[in-house]
Motif scaffolding. Structure first.
Motif, PDB file in Angstrom:
ATOM      1  N   GLU A  77       0.854  -1.178   0.000  1.00 54.79           N
ATOM      2  CA  GLU A  77       0.000   0.000   0.000  1.00 54.79           C
ATOM      3  C   GLU A  77       0.895   1.235   0.000  1.00 54.79           C
ATOM      4  N   ALA A  78       0.598   2.166  -0.888  1.00 56.01           N
ATOM      5  CA  ALA A  78       1.416   3.375  -0.985  1.00 56.01           C
ATOM      6  C   ALA A  78       0.542   4.601  -1.194  1.00 56.01           C
ATOM      7  N   LEU A  79       1.022   5.718  -0.675  1.00 55.29           N
ATOM      8  CA  LEU A  79       0.384   7.010  -0.888  1.00 55.29           C
ATOM      9  C   LEU A  79       1.445   7.931  -1.484  1.00 55.29           C
ATOM     10  N   VAL A  80       1.183   8.411  -2.691  1.00 55.23           N
ATOM     11  CA  VAL A  80       2.196   9.162  -3.434  1.00 55.23           C
ATOM     12  C   VAL A  80       1.593  10.439  -4.005  1.00 55.23           C
ATOM     13  N   ASP A  81       2.312  11.542  -3.871  1.00 53.96           N
ATOM     14  CA  ASP A  81       1.943  12.799  -4.532  1.00 53.96           C
ATOM     15  C   ASP A  81       2.792  12.948  -5.782  1.00 53.96           C
ATOM     16  N   THR A  82       2.143  13.106  -6.924  1.00 55.56           N
ATOM     17  CA  THR A  82       2.879  13.352  -8.158  1.00 55.56           C
ATOM     18  C   THR A  82       2.794  14.837  -8.510  1.00 55.56           C
ATOM     19  N   HIS A  83       3.833  15.333  -9.164  1.00 53.12           N
ATOM     20  CA  HIS A  83       3.945  16.762  -9.432  1.00 53.12           C
ATOM     21  C   HIS A  83       3.957  17.020 -10.939  1.00 53.12           C
ATOM     22  N   PRO A  84       3.546  18.221 -11.358  1.00 54.95           N
ATOM     23  CA  PRO A  84       3.511  18.534 -12.794  1.00 54.95           C
ATOM     24  C   PRO A  84       4.878  18.378 -13.454  1.00 54.95           C
ATOM     25  N   VAL A  85       4.855  17.904 -14.690  1.00 51.38           N
ATOM     26  CA  VAL A  85       6.073  17.741 -15.483  1.00 51.38           C
ATOM     27  C   VAL A  85       6.042  18.776 -16.607  1.00 51.38           C
ATOM     28  N   PRO A  86       6.983  19.711 -16.633  1.00 45.85           N
ATOM     29  CA  PRO A  86       6.962  20.738 -17.686  1.00 45.85           C
ATOM     30  C   PRO A  86       7.319  20.145 -19.047  1.00 45.85           C
ATOM     31  N   ASP A  87       6.842  20.794 -20.083  1.00 46.64           N
ATOM     32  CA  ASP A  87       7.206  20.379 -21.432  1.00 46.64           C
ATOM     33  C   ASP A  87       8.706  20.598 -21.640  1.00 46.64           C
ATOM     34  N   PRO A  88       9.349  19.706 -22.368  1.00 46.80           N
ATOM     35  CA  PRO A  88      10.798  19.850 -22.576  1.00 46.80           C
ATOM     36  C   PRO A  88      11.134  21.011 -23.503  1.00 46.80           C
ATOM     37  N   ALA A  89      12.295  21.593 -23.283  1.00 48.35           N
ATOM     38  CA  ALA A  89      12.764  22.661 -24.156  1.00 48.35           C
ATOM     39  C   ALA A  89      13.260  22.063 -25.471  1.00 48.35           C
ATOM     40  N   PRO A  90      13.131  22.781 -26.572  1.00 47.94           N
ATOM     41  CA  PRO A  90      13.636  22.275 -27.857  1.00 47.94           C
ATOM     42  C   PRO A  90      15.135  22.012 -27.792  1.00 47.94           C
ATOM     43  N   VAL A  91      15.565  20.946 -28.433  1.00 47.11           N
ATOM     44  CA  VAL A  91      16.992  20.623 -28.510  1.00 47.11           C
ATOM     45  C   VAL A  91      17.219  19.782 -29.762  1.00 47.11           C
ATOM     46  N   PRO A  92      18.214  20.133 -30.591  1.00 47.31           N
ATOM     47  CA  PRO A  92      18.450  19.356 -31.808  1.00 47.31           C
ATOM     48  C   PRO A  92      19.012  17.968 -31.498  1.00 47.31           C
TER      49      PRO A  92
END
Length: 274
Positions: A77-92
């Motif tokens: 049994e687990a209780l977990v808070d997940t957090h927002p993941v930002p969009d990645p910055a452009p990279v070639p």
């Protein structure tokens, strides 16, 4: 998002079993994208439980039932808070050059993701050096979701990647191994992630532990891509751990003496609250 998780594994044996050893990877990881508030492991019958961290940093519990038994229940049994993941910055794509030294284990073949021209097998167009890497990986995620059919009866744990490619049907483990094969062949560090998924009825793979890929993006770091659901791994995804492939992070595996041919039943329930 706050996620409440209950993962129950039950074994039943026709004859008494003894000296049952189980390696359990069910403790969610603690990292920037999620906070573990609580975790409890319950075992029936009474068992000796120890733990250690594996090579990749996952917390592993060892469950030893010495006495004879015809039933074994392991419930996490687990209780977990997940957090927002930002969009990645452009990279070639060209920015990947020179990364190999620090990421070799997630670039080379492994038993379940062997060497091969997986880009050709899965009909993936190779990116040019100037193409945007996050865009390519999201396009790859979409391509795999559209090319294959999610089918829980089509493959088993040991189904080879080449067989999945031929038949075109499988589960999240197969989709993820396919993405790893393509990414590694093209020089993109990629690792297998085992975890949980809060579906809310709209995503595939929530009925058991889920799998997705994490790829390394220069300037961003490791970012999760879920080819089974054609999305980034965001708040609905709860990570347990990562490795080269499924074998490195299988949830529960073990050995025992006696018992005969046992029956296995697994139930996973994930409740989410914004």
């Amino acid at each position: 998002m706050r996620c409440e998780i209950r993962h129950t594994t039950e074994y039943r044996y026709p004859k008494p079993a003894w000296d049952s050893f189980n390696e359990v990877r069910l403790h969610p990881s603690s990292e920037a994208r999620q906070t573990v508030r609580s975790f409890h492991l319950h075992v029936e019958p009474e068992a000796a439980i120890t733990s250690h961290k594996d090579y990749f940093g996952a917390l592993v519990h060892h469950v030893h039932v010495h006495e004879a038994h015809t039933f074994l229940k392991i419930e996490a049994e687990a209780l977990v808070d997940t957090h927002p993941v930002p969009d990645p910055a452009p990279v070639p794509v060209a920015e990947l050059r020179g990364l190999r030294g620090g990421y070799t284990e997630f670039l080379v073949p492994s038993p379940r993701v062997p060497a091969g021209d997986w880009a050709e097998v899965f009909e993936v167009k190779r990116p040019a050096p100037g193409d945007d890497l996050p865009t390519f990986l999201m396009d790859l995620t979409t391509h795999l979701r559209r090319r294959f059919t999610y089918d829980t009866q089509a493959t088993a744990v040991h189904t080879p990647l080449a067989e999945f490619a031929r038949h075109g049907r499988g589960v999240c483990q197969d989709f993820t191994h396919a993405m790893l094969g393509v990414a590694r062949q093209l020089g993109i560090p990629a690792r297998y992630v085992s975890g949980y998924l809060y579906s809310g009825g709209s995503l595939l793979g929530a009925e058991a532990t889920h799998a997705w890929a994490e790829c390394f993006l220069p300037g961003t770091g490791w970012l999760g891509y879920d080819p089974t659901n054609d999305c980034l791994a965001r708040e609905r995804h709860v990570k347990i751990g990562h490795g080269r492939e499924y074998s490195d992070v299988s949830p529960v595996r073990g050995t025992y003496y006696g018992g005969g041919r046992g029956e296995l039943d697994v139930e996973v329930r994930v409740y989410g609250e914004q």
